[in-house]
Write a protein that holds these residues in place. Structure first.
Motif, PDB file in Angstrom:
ATOM      1  N   ILE A 122      34.588  36.198  49.560  1.00 59.48           N
ATOM      2  CA  ILE A 122      33.650  36.792  48.605  1.00 59.48           C
ATOM      3  C   ILE A 122      32.559  35.750  48.376  1.00 59.48           C
ATOM      4  O   ILE A 122      32.832  34.544  48.397  1.00 59.48           O
ATOM      5  N   SER A 123      31.324  36.201  48.193  1.00 53.96           N
ATOM      6  CA  SER A 123      30.235  35.240  47.993  1.00 53.96           C
ATOM      7  C   SER A 123      30.333  34.652  46.583  1.00 53.96           C
ATOM      8  O   SER A 123      30.904  35.264  45.683  1.00 53.96           O
ATOM      9  N   SER A 124      29.765  33.478  46.412  1.00 55.46           N
ATOM     10  CA  SER A 124      29.797  32.809  45.109  1.00 55.46           C
ATOM     11  C   SER A 124      29.208  33.676  43.990  1.00 55.46           C
ATOM     12  O   SER A 124      29.845  33.842  42.951  1.00 55.46           O
ATOM     13  N   PRO A 125      28.001  34.274  44.174  1.00 54.05           N
ATOM     14  CA  PRO A 125      27.454  35.112  43.100  1.00 54.05           C
ATOM     15  C   PRO A 125      28.350  36.323  42.770  1.00 54.05           C
ATOM     16  O   PRO A 125      28.493  36.676  41.602  1.00 54.05           O
ATOM     17  N   GLU A 126      28.953  36.933  43.781  1.00 55.62           N
ATOM     18  CA  GLU A 126      29.841  38.073  43.531  1.00 55.62           C
ATOM     19  C   GLU A 126      31.057  37.650  42.728  1.00 55.62           C
ATOM     20  O   GLU A 126      31.500  38.352  41.836  1.00 55.62           O
ATOM     21  N   PHE A 127      31.600  36.470  43.051  1.00 53.42           N
ATOM     22  CA  PHE A 127      32.776  35.990  42.327  1.00 53.42           C
ATOM     23  C   PHE A 127      32.405  35.638  40.892  1.00 53.42           C
ATOM     24  O   PHE A 127      33.159  35.901  39.962  1.00 53.42           O
ATOM     25  N   GLU A 128      31.208  35.095  40.696  1.00 49.31           N
ATOM     26  CA  GLU A 128      30.763  34.770  39.335  1.00 49.31           C
ATOM     27  C   GLU A 128      30.692  36.042  38.492  1.00 49.31           C
ATOM     28  O   GLU A 128      31.059  36.052  37.319  1.00 49.31           O
ATOM     29  N   GLU A 129      30.238  37.143  39.113  1.00 49.73           N
ATOM     30  CA  GLU A 129      30.208  38.437  38.413  1.00 49.73           C
ATOM     31  C   GLU A 129      31.610  38.872  38.020  1.00 49.73           C
ATOM     32  O   GLU A 129      31.831  39.377  36.934  1.00 49.73           O
ATOM     33  N   LYS A 130      32.578  38.682  38.946  1.00 49.70           N
ATOM     34  CA  LYS A 130      33.972  39.041  38.661  1.00 49.70           C
ATOM     35  C   LYS A 130      34.517  38.227  37.487  1.00 49.70           C
ATOM     36  O   LYS A 130      35.232  38.744  36.647  1.00 49.70           O
ATOM     37  N   LEU A 131      34.176  36.930  37.454  1.00 48.03           N
ATOM     38  CA  LEU A 131      34.612  36.065  36.352  1.00 48.03           C
ATOM     39  C   LEU A 131      34.067  36.593  35.027  1.00 48.03           C
ATOM     40  O   LEU A 131      34.801  36.714  34.048  1.00 48.03           O
ATOM     41  N   ALA A 132      32.758  36.886  35.027  1.00 49.63           N
ATOM     42  CA  ALA A 132      32.114  37.363  33.807  1.00 49.63           C
ATOM     43  C   ALA A 132      32.702  38.703  33.372  1.00 49.63           C
ATOM     44  O   ALA A 132      32.980  38.916  32.193  1.00 49.63           O
ATOM     45  N   LEU A 133      32.915  39.593  34.344  1.00 53.38           N
ATOM     46  CA  LEU A 133      33.447  40.919  34.040  1.00 53.38           C
ATOM     47  C   LEU A 133      34.858  40.835  33.454  1.00 53.38           C
ATOM     48  O   LEU A 133      35.160  41.466  32.450  1.00 53.38           O
ATOM     49  N   ALA A 134      35.704  40.010  34.064  1.00 55.49           N
ATOM     50  CA  ALA A 134      37.077  39.867  33.569  1.00 55.49           C
ATOM     51  C   ALA A 134      37.066  39.333  32.137  1.00 55.49           C
ATOM     52  O   ALA A 134      37.812  39.813  31.280  1.00 55.49           O
ATOM     53  N   GLY A 135      36.205  38.354  31.868  1.00 53.02           N
ATOM     54  CA  GLY A 135      36.097  37.788  30.524  1.00 53.02           C
ATOM     55  C   GLY A 135      35.603  38.818  29.528  1.00 53.02           C
ATOM     56  O   GLY A 135      36.124  38.932  28.414  1.00 53.02           O
TER      57      GLY A 135
END
Length: 178
Positions: A122-135
């Motif tokens: 997964i690309s870094s920006p996509e994973f950052e979105e996942k982190l934010a979404l989970a939070g």
């Protein structure tokens, strides 16, 4: 019965930081601050999702007294050895972990190598979105579980051509667990 596969998220540390506008600014002020903030973000994510997480950094900028390996708030931190790139460490880990690994990087070569060993990417920006979404979901008290197997139930007939290739379905299944 949903089969829970343990996922090992391997993060290309500086690649993630330099692809994140928030972290990039901290990194420019102080490289250690960028690293610490990333680890804090990942620790918060780990409290929601219990995946094993390892962040790999280039050892060139390692803190002077740091160990090559460390564990902070449940997050494994690895610095590459002198003369070795973090990319090399990540590729080795992906080749060892195979389909258990999910590599977070926007580096084409790292992604290509990981995928060749059946690791999901997964690309870094996509994973950052996942982190934010989970939070965000956790803060709202919403149970955050996605079933992203790539197809929806329907009575409409679809031939096999509409289905994603196996490799892409497998990748989507793993990134859906984030």
């Amino acid at each position: 019965i949903q089969h829970k596969m343990s996922l090992h998220i391997i993060i290309d540390g500086y690649n993630f930081i330099r692809n994140s506008s928030a972290l990039r600014n901290l990194d420019l002020q102080d490289i250690q601050l960028g690293r610490d903030t990333l680890v804090d973000m990942l620790a918060a994510y780990k409290r929601i999702k219990s995946h094993k997480i390892t962040v790999v950094f280039d050892g060139t900028n390692a803190p002077v007294h740091s160990l090559r390996r460390d564990r902070i708030m449940g997050i494994d931190i690895k610095f590459s050895r002198p003369g070795e790139l973090a990319d090399t460490v990540i590729k080795k880990m992906a080749s060892r972990e195979k389909e258990k690994a999910l590599v977070v990087s926007s580096d084409r070569e790292v992604v290509r190598s990981a995928a060749s060993h059946e690791a999901a990417t997964i690309s870094s920006p996509e994973f950052e979105e996942k982190l934010a979404l989970a939070g965000h979901m956790q803060a709202k008290g919403i149970e955050y579980e996605t079933d992203d197997s790539g197809w929806t139930r329907t009575t409409k007939k679809k031939g096999p051509r509409k289905r994603l290739p196996k490799k892409m379905r497998r990748n989507r299944l793993k990134t859906g667990k984030l």
